[in-house]
Design an enzyme around this catalytic site. Structure first.
Site, PDB file in Angstrom:
ATOM      1  N   GLY A  50       0.707   2.891   4.327  1.00 17.43           N
ATOM      2  CA  GLY A  50      -0.329   2.529   3.357  1.00 17.43           C
ATOM      3  C   GLY A  50       0.213   2.316   1.957  1.00 17.43           C
ATOM      4  O   GLY A  50      -0.528   2.210   1.002  1.00 17.43           O
ATOM      5  N   CYS A  51       1.536   2.274   1.827  1.00 11.49           N
ATOM      6  CA  CYS A  51       2.111   1.990   0.513  1.00 11.49           C
ATOM      7  C   CYS A  51       2.775   0.621   0.570  1.00 11.49           C
ATOM      8  O   CYS A  51       3.388   0.272   1.569  1.00 11.49           O
ATOM      9  CB  CYS A  51       3.169   3.024   0.144  1.00 11.49           C
TER      10      CYS A  51
END
Ligand code: PLP
Lengths: 140, 412
Positions: A50-51
């Protein structure tokens, strides 16, 4: 130090700067002094999803406290993780689980708190707390 | 002007007044919007068209006998004709309204299921958006067809000799973007279409990036399918176009079942409506379709030739200025390209640059731009992308350059 005190300390540090550039520069500097994850632990397993940039966080338990090492391929992200580690590393699982993250807002990094933000600060905090929870349930 | 670049009669300041959003500030700075390849901003006439529809003649189309429904249907169908004329399409019923490029490609890919057999070959270019890769991979999985890749060189240009080498009587479909969103390359689609047709392959061109910069003549191109999204050409999100040659649209099965796409329904058998309704099941994005037409009028009123000349000047100026930044590397240096600059500065992560310039009010895109194969090709995790539209200015490019220099200082 207790989590609350560390948070206060960071808030005071950042209050010293009056514009965002200095705050970012300080954050980048903090990133440079972060306890870096060992190269061999930089694996898929410790990569936080999710980064937009890559972030690895590796947890260990030492004397009942969770010790984190981490790294990122982006410097700003690294600064953010470093701030989180200053607060969360070397704390008991219980303290980590109970800690809130309002201080992020107070140090002028609020924009990074949005759950849709591509840097995934929210995912990082969630991951740190997950590790704490895992150790807590091991201990019980 | 200090840039030394001559301006045309193009009055960018006047054009900027058409775009309400360009007046806003971001993080205390005037917005510098350089993410036009992701989506363009909307002129007031387009916004007004949507408001006007909902305020004055909102009704479902093709259904009612009442006046409002008739007005809405007329406006929607007029938009279809505008699109037809704009792209020089032979018949209005060859224009299918979709929700955008992605929807259009999926519709075609799904329709080809029954025309493929194991061992058939599909050719995709090395510089496609995921939207023009994944639906075809799914099709290959379902049919046993094989996906082959037309390679590109380091400048981001397709290797046309290799393309020709890949073509054979097994080649059934070729799909390539007109312009690459990550590199800005304008692909030689005339040649691709012509050569593919020689072996009997069907060609789909993804025009998502192209239609804001140029005006393709689809009859002259003789392309089988051409798809695009309104939102990249000053129109609203959630609406787009699928052009298909009548012979293909007639052959392809419907994509979704529902209202609007039927001629007759009984529980035993349904017969489908003719084109274009066969592919337009359900209530469409009516205001979107109408506003799409308005966006096309708006762009034509400015003129695509003028847009191209001005955007080329922006591209040249920005490229020159950027290359003055030490360690800045541009990805995508095709001879024939549009106003897109993908770059990295030294070892700095694209995300870091994007974050710093955002603090200065500048919108850039960072990451893999939905084109991971391109990033793998250059062995980089991603790039920073600045993409310019006709409402951007030389002054904004100067602002960008200053911001990049500031970011570089902070990040190294
Ligand atoms: C070349 C290309 N193809 C396809 C798409 C997908 O378009 P949409 O998201 O409007 O369906 C884009 C959008 O970024 C694009 O640039």
């Amino acid at each position: 130090m207790e989590i609350k005190d560390i948070q206060e300390e960071i808030i005071e540090e950042f209050a010293f700067f009056d514009d965002w550039m200095q705050r970012y520069e300080h954050m980048i500097a903090i990133g440079k002094s972060m306890p870096i994850i060992e190269e061999k632990n930089k694996t898929e397993d410790y990569l936080i999803k999710g980064c937009q940039s890559k972030v690895w966080v590796y947890p260990e338990i030492k004397d009942g406290k969770v010790v984190f090492t981490a790294d990122s391929d982006a410097i700003i992200t690294k600064g953010i993780v470093a701030i989180l580690l200053r607060v969360f590393s070397n704390q008991t699982p219980d303290d980590i689980l109970q800690a809130d993250t309002k201080f992020i807002d107070e140090i002028g990094l609020k924009e990074h708190l949005s759950p849709t933000r591509a840097n995934g600060l929210v995912s990082m905090i969630k991951q740190l707390k997950m590790y704490a929870l895992a150790y807590k349930s091991q201990q019980n | 002007m200090k840039t030394g670049i001559k301006h045309t009669s193009f009055d960018v300041e006047k054009i900027r007044e058409d775009f309400p959003i360009l007046n806003r500030k971001v993080n205390g700075y005037p917005l510098v919007y350089l993410d036009n390849a992701a989506t363009s901003q909307k002129p007031r006439v387009v916004i007004d068209a949507i408001v006007d529809y909902y305020s004055n003649y909102n009704a479902n189309i093709h259904r009612g006998v009442h006046s409002l429904s008739q007005e809405a249907t007329d406006a929607y169908e007029k938009a279809r004709v505008k699109i037809q004329k704009h792209f020089n399409i032979k018949n209005a019923h060859e224009v299918i309204f979709t929700s955008g490029t992605t929807h259009s490609i999926n519709l075609v890919a799904s329709g080809f299921k029954e025309f493929l057999k194991p061992g058939d070959e599909l050719l995709v270019s090395a510089m496609e958006h995921h939207s023009n890769i994944v639906p075809w991979q799914m099709l290959c999985e379902q049919t046993g067809a094989i996906l082959k890749v037309i390679p590109m060189n380091l400048n981001g240009e397709l290797e046309m000799l290799e393309f020709v080498g890949l073509l054979s009587n097994k080649t059934k479909l070729v799909f390539v973007n007109h312009i690459s969103n990550a590199l800005g390359t304008i692909n030689p689609i005339e040649e691709i279409i012509e050569k593919a047709h020689k072996v009997g392959a069907v060609v789909l061109i993804d025009g998502a990036q192209a239609c804001a910069h140029l005006k393709p003549d689809l009859q002259a191109l003789n392309v089988d399918f051409y798809v695009t999204s309104a939102h990249k050409m000053c129109g609203p999100t959630g609406v787009g176009m699928l052009f298909g040659k009548e012979e293909w649209l007639t052959k392809l099965p419907p994509y979704q079942g529902g209202g609007e796409m039927i001629k007759e329904v009984t529980f035993e058998k349904t017969s489908y409506a003719g084109l274009p309704h066969k592919f337009e099941a359900g209530t469409p994005n009516i205001s979107g379709g109408i506003a799409f037409g308005v966006a096309i009028d708006y762009l034509n009123a400015i003129g695509f030739e003028k847009i191209a000349i001005y955007e080329n000047q922006l591209l040249e100026y920005a490229t020159k200025k950027m290359l003055e930044i030490e360690d800045l590397k541009i990805y995508g240096t095709a001879k024939n390209k549009t106003s897109v600059i993908s770059f990295n500065i030294g070892e700095i992560h694209p995300y870091d640059i994007g974050t710093i310039v955002d603090k200065l009010g500048i919108a850039l895109r960072t990451g893999h731009h939905c084109a991971q194969p391109i990033m793998d090709f250059y062995k980089i995790p991603g790039t920073v992308r600045a993409s310019f539209a006709f409402y951007n200015t030389f002054h904004e490019i100067d602002t960008l350059i200053n911001a990049l220099q500031k970011a570089k200082r902070m990040l190294t």
